[in-house]
Design a protein around this motif. Structure first.
Motif, PDB file in Angstrom:
ATOM      1  N   ARG A 129       0.775  -1.342  -0.044  1.00 50.74           N
ATOM      2  CA  ARG A 129       0.003   0.137  -0.094  1.00 50.74           C
ATOM      3  C   ARG A 129       0.812   1.367   0.118  1.00 50.74           C
ATOM      4  N   THR A 134      -2.974   3.868  -0.787  1.00 50.40           N
ATOM      5  CA  THR A 134      -4.089   4.206   0.169  1.00 50.40           C
ATOM      6  C   THR A 134      -3.564   5.480   0.978  1.00 50.40           C
ATOM      7  N   GLU A 179      -6.234   5.319   6.051  1.00 46.62           N
ATOM      8  CA  GLU A 179      -6.898   4.346   6.016  1.00 46.62           C
ATOM      9  C   GLU A 179      -6.252   3.011   6.318  1.00 46.62           C
ATOM     10  N   GLU A 180      -7.046   2.063   6.618  1.00 49.03           N
ATOM     11  CA  GLU A 180      -6.517   0.848   6.902  1.00 49.03           C
ATOM     12  C   GLU A 180      -7.027  -0.235   5.895  1.00 49.03           C
ATOM     13  N   THR A 181      -5.836  -1.282   5.816  1.00 50.37           N
ATOM     14  CA  THR A 181      -6.146  -2.381   4.922  1.00 50.37           C
ATOM     15  C   THR A 181      -6.357  -3.561   5.578  1.00 50.37           C
ATOM     16  N   ILE A 215     -10.552  -1.778   1.812  1.00 49.93           N
ATOM     17  CA  ILE A 215      -9.790  -0.433   2.565  1.00 49.93           C
ATOM     18  C   ILE A 215     -10.914   0.421   3.315  1.00 49.93           C
ATOM     19  N   VAL A 216     -10.439   0.691   4.525  1.00 50.08           N
ATOM     20  CA  VAL A 216     -11.557   1.282   5.599  1.00 50.08           C
ATOM     21  C   VAL A 216     -10.907   2.519   6.009  1.00 50.08           C
ATOM     22  N   ASP A 217     -11.796   3.506   6.089  1.00 51.04           N
ATOM     23  CA  ASP A 217     -11.087   4.758   6.765  1.00 51.04           C
ATOM     24  C   ASP A 217     -11.816   4.798   8.396  1.00 51.04           C
ATOM     25  N   ARG A 244     -11.944   6.846  10.525  1.00 52.15           N
ATOM     26  CA  ARG A 244     -12.485   8.062  11.124  1.00 52.15           C
ATOM     27  C   ARG A 244     -13.815   8.187  10.941  1.00 52.15           C
TER      28      ARG A 244
END
Length: 113
Positions: free
Chosen positions: A70, A88, A92-94, A109-111, A113
């Motif tokens: 990433r 990314t 963001e987190e994978t 892929i998630v944010d 926050r």
């Protein structure tokens, strides 16, 4: 080919972990070592894994395979085999799921926050 499990946590500079759960089935001195990780981000975990590998013996060669790269490297790490490059954002987190463990194969892929 013997397979082991390398615990990088005791070799990280941002964690204090005393117990090393590394499983080393053979001496790695003068052998090729293939490190495999799910997600490569800053490179700190891989650097710690390389440090642990060298503490166990002197490998002839260390190569690296990752499922997802990433970006955002903080360490001078070069990947030999990449499943997918997914740029990314820093926040963001994978999340990687593998069928054998999670019942399905997916990358999200998630944010947070």
């Amino acid at each position: 080919m013997p397979v082991g499990e390398l615990d990088a946590k005791p070799f990280r500079d941002d964690m204090k972990v005393e117990e090393d759960t590394t499983v080393k089935p053979v001496d790695i001195t003068e052998r090729d070592v293939n490190l495999i990780d799910d997600v490569l981000y800053t490179g700190r975990t891989i650097r710690a894994a390389i440090d642990n590998s060298v503490s166990l013996g002197r490998p002839a060669r260390i190569s690296l395979a990752v499922l997802v790269d990433r970006g955002h490297r903080e360490e001078p790490i070069r990947v030999d085999y990449v499943g997918k490059n997914i740029p990314t954002g820093r926040f963001e987190e994978t999340e990687v799921q593998v069928g054998e463990h999670d019942g399905k194969d997916s990358i999200s892929i998630v944010d947070p926050r």
